[in-house]
Design an enzyme around this catalytic site. Structure first.
Site, short mmCIF file in Angstrom:
data_model
loop_
_atom_site.label_atom_id
_atom_site.label_comp_id
_atom_site.label_asym_id
_atom_site.label_seq_id
_atom_site.Cartn_x
_atom_site.Cartn_y
_atom_site.Cartn_z
N LYS A 150 -54.71 6.20 10.32
CA LYS A 150 -55.48 5.13 9.69
C LYS A 150 -55.87 4.06 10.69
O LYS A 150 -56.97 3.53 10.66
CB LYS A 150 -54.70 4.54 8.51
CG LYS A 150 -54.90 5.40 7.29
CD LYS A 150 -54.33 4.84 6.04
CE LYS A 150 -54.69 5.75 4.89
NZ LYS A 150 -53.71 5.78 3.83
N LYS A 233 -58.09 17.91 4.69
CA LYS A 233 -57.90 18.20 3.27
C LYS A 233 -59.05 17.61 2.44
O LYS A 233 -59.68 16.63 2.85
CB LYS A 233 -56.54 17.68 2.79
CG LYS A 233 -56.50 16.22 2.41
CD LYS A 233 -55.23 15.92 1.62
CE LYS A 233 -55.29 14.52 1.02
NZ LYS A 233 -56.20 14.38 -0.11
N LYS A 236 -60.66 12.55 -2.54
CA LYS A 236 -61.56 11.78 -3.41
C LYS A 236 -62.33 10.77 -2.59
O LYS A 236 -63.48 10.46 -2.88
CB LYS A 236 -60.74 11.01 -4.46
CG LYS A 236 -60.37 11.80 -5.67
CD LYS A 236 -59.71 10.88 -6.67
CE LYS A 236 -58.23 11.07 -6.76
NZ LYS A 236 -57.41 10.13 -6.03
P1 ATP Z 1 -57.66 9.61 -1.80
O1 ATP Z 1 -58.66 10.18 -0.84
O2 ATP Z 1 -58.13 8.38 -2.50
O3 ATP Z 1 -56.28 9.46 -1.21
P2 ATP Z 1 -56.83 12.12 -2.91
O4 ATP Z 1 -57.82 13.17 -3.17
O5 ATP Z 1 -55.97 12.26 -1.70
O6 ATP Z 1 -57.55 10.71 -2.97
P3 ATP Z 1 -54.57 11.16 -4.48
O7 ATP Z 1 -54.85 10.32 -5.69
O8 ATP Z 1 -54.17 10.47 -3.23
O9 ATP Z 1 -55.89 12.06 -4.21
O10 ATP Z 1 -53.48 12.26 -4.82
C1 ATP Z 1 -53.24 12.73 -6.14
C2 ATP Z 1 -52.44 14.04 -6.08
O11 ATP Z 1 -53.29 15.10 -5.62
C3 ATP Z 1 -51.27 14.01 -5.10
O12 ATP Z 1 -50.20 14.74 -5.66
C4 ATP Z 1 -51.79 14.73 -3.87
O13 ATP Z 1 -50.76 15.33 -3.10
C5 ATP Z 1 -52.69 15.78 -4.51
N1 ATP Z 1 -53.77 16.18 -3.60
C6 ATP Z 1 -54.68 15.35 -3.02
N2 ATP Z 1 -55.55 16.04 -2.28
C7 ATP Z 1 -55.17 17.35 -2.36
C8 ATP Z 1 -55.66 18.55 -1.78
N3 ATP Z 1 -56.73 18.54 -0.99
N4 ATP Z 1 -55.04 19.72 -2.08
C9 ATP Z 1 -53.95 19.73 -2.89
N5 ATP Z 1 -53.42 18.62 -3.46
C10 ATP Z 1 -54.02 17.44 -3.20
MG MG Z 2 -54.57 10.74 -1.20
#
Ligand code: ATP
Ligand code: MG
Length: 372
Positions: A150, A233, A236
């Site tokens: 970060k 990965k 969102k």
């Molecule tokens: P942000 O980019 O805002 O962090 P994010 O997509 O990482 O969003 P989170 O809200 O941080 O989503 O995570 C919600 C859940 O989804 C957590 O349990 C996280 O481990 C899971 N998760 C997030 N991205 C992935 C992915 N690419 N594959 C599998 N699980 C995921």
């Molecule tokens: Mg996340």
């Protein structure tokens, strides 16, 4: 008693009874049976940073739904305080909280048996976070890869305290309910290690209070990759909307995003996450959507090139997601009802949070109510 087959599947990663005998090790059996006889407290969270994507769905939300039952205590939190670490507009935040709540319900989270609530509605999260912050060495956070990434990627130097200490708040989220299990994607594994470390430090100082927490995750689809850049990965908050399929995408958006997914120069479909991350990502998504193993997916694709396989994967995704999308569109219209779900969840969460917080204050010697 809970449905044993679905519980075992979470450890082994391959749902559906027909795979049980083939893939379950004795160790997995023992672990599943041991947990079945204990009362579990399950906690997990999702940030209101956009519409959930298929990574969130396969890595977390699908487990969330499968784990639901009458006998465990289950908390699924919309962790709005975490999402403040990257500032967004007021309207975006408000909308996202409703969007996520509607997505959870559309996926099958049942607010009658499960506590669904907003993190910021329960002040004990931040109170416990302070207590944990007082026992965590600065150096333990400074060397986390997330913090370093970060710092490097951020335009403002990444120096906000919140971005630095969010693992402490995450620990507090889990420990506040004395959670024993956390269903989450692979990126959360490091946070579970920290949670157990911090809980142990607290227990050493004040007597055993917090239990050990286990992560529930399926290794095949715990890390779904970005379609445009399979080295990272799916997220969102990633700026590239074409890198992810959101749960509300239309059928044609799903087809188009998968068709354009980056793979490599080999047209054969083989599973090799290390060396062929793009095509392996498609296989993992196929597995998650159809409850099959990578070997089975490759057998299905043995006479296909990646172009044809992409079309098959897109159809599998559409089969799963289109009913969820239809439900979402209906549920999302009724904000009053969504707010009622969150208010009710917060009320239930606060009862447990308050009681555990009072016990923690007593252990710390800062609860003077008992002194006459
Ligand atoms: P942000 O980019 O805002 O962090 P994010 O997509 O990482 O969003 P989170 O809200 O941080 O989503 O995570 C919600 C859940 O989804 C957590 O349990 C996280 O481990 C899971 N998760 C997030 N991205 C992935 C992915 N690419 N594959 C599998 N699980 C995921
Ligand atoms: Mg996340």
């Amino acid at each position: 008693m809970r449905n044993i087959s679905s519980l075992r599947c979470l450890f082994c990663a391959y749902p559906k009874n027909k795979f049980l005998s083939k893939y379950f090790s004795n160790q997995v059996h023992r672990k599943a049976e041991q947990i079945i006889n204990e009362k579990r407290v399950i906690f997990s969270g999702i940030q209101p940073t956009g519409i959930p994507h298929i990574g969130n769905y396969l890595g977390a939300l699908k487990h969330w739904v499968e784990l639901q039952n009458e006998s465990d205590d289950i908390y699924y939190s919309i962790v709005d305080l975490h999402s403040l670490t990257i500032p967004k507009s007021r309207d975006f935040m408000r909308d996202s909280i409703f969007n996520i709540t509607a997505c959870l319900l559309a996926c099958g989270v049942n607010p009658d048996t499960t506590v669904v609530y907003q993190q910021s509605s329960v002040p004990e999260h931040t109170q416990l976070s302070w207590v944990i912050g007082c026992i965590v060495p600065v150096n333990r956070l400074k060397h986390l890869p997330q913090w370093k990434e970060k710092l490097e990627s951020s335009i403002d130097g990444g120096g906000h305290i919140g971005r630095y200490t969010y693992p402490v708040l995450q620990t507090a989220d889990i420990l506040l309910y004395k959670a024993t299990h956390v269903p989450a994607g692979e990126d959360q594994a490091i946070h579970l290690v920290l949670t157990n470390e911090f809980a142990k430090s607290f227990n050493r100082m004040h007597g055993k209070f917090f239990p050990e927490t286990q992560m529930i995750s399926n290794p095949t689809f715990a890390r779904i990759r970005d379609f445009r850049d399979p080295r990272v990965k799916m997220s969102k908050s990633s700026p590239s909307i074409n890198g992810r399929i959101e749960l509300t995408d239309t059928d044609s958006e799903i087809h188009s995003k998968i068709k354009r997914a980056v793979t490599d120069c080999t047209s054969q479909v083989t599973y090799d996450p290390e060396n062929r991350p793009g095509v392996s990502n498609l296989i993992q998504i196929h597995c998650g959507m159809c409850n099959i193993t990578p070997e089975e997916a490759c057998a299905i694709a043995c006479n296909m090139d990646t172009g044809k396989y992409k079309s098959l994967v897109a159809d599998a995704v559409i089969d799963q997601l289109s009913p969820i999308r239809e439900k979402y569109l209906n549920i999302r219209k009724d904000e009053v009802k969504l707010k009622m779900v969150l208010d009710h969840g917060a009320e239930r969460a606060r009862v447990v949070a308050k009681s555990n917080w009072e016990s923690i204050r007593e252990l710390l010697g800062i609860n003077i109510a008992e002194i006459s």
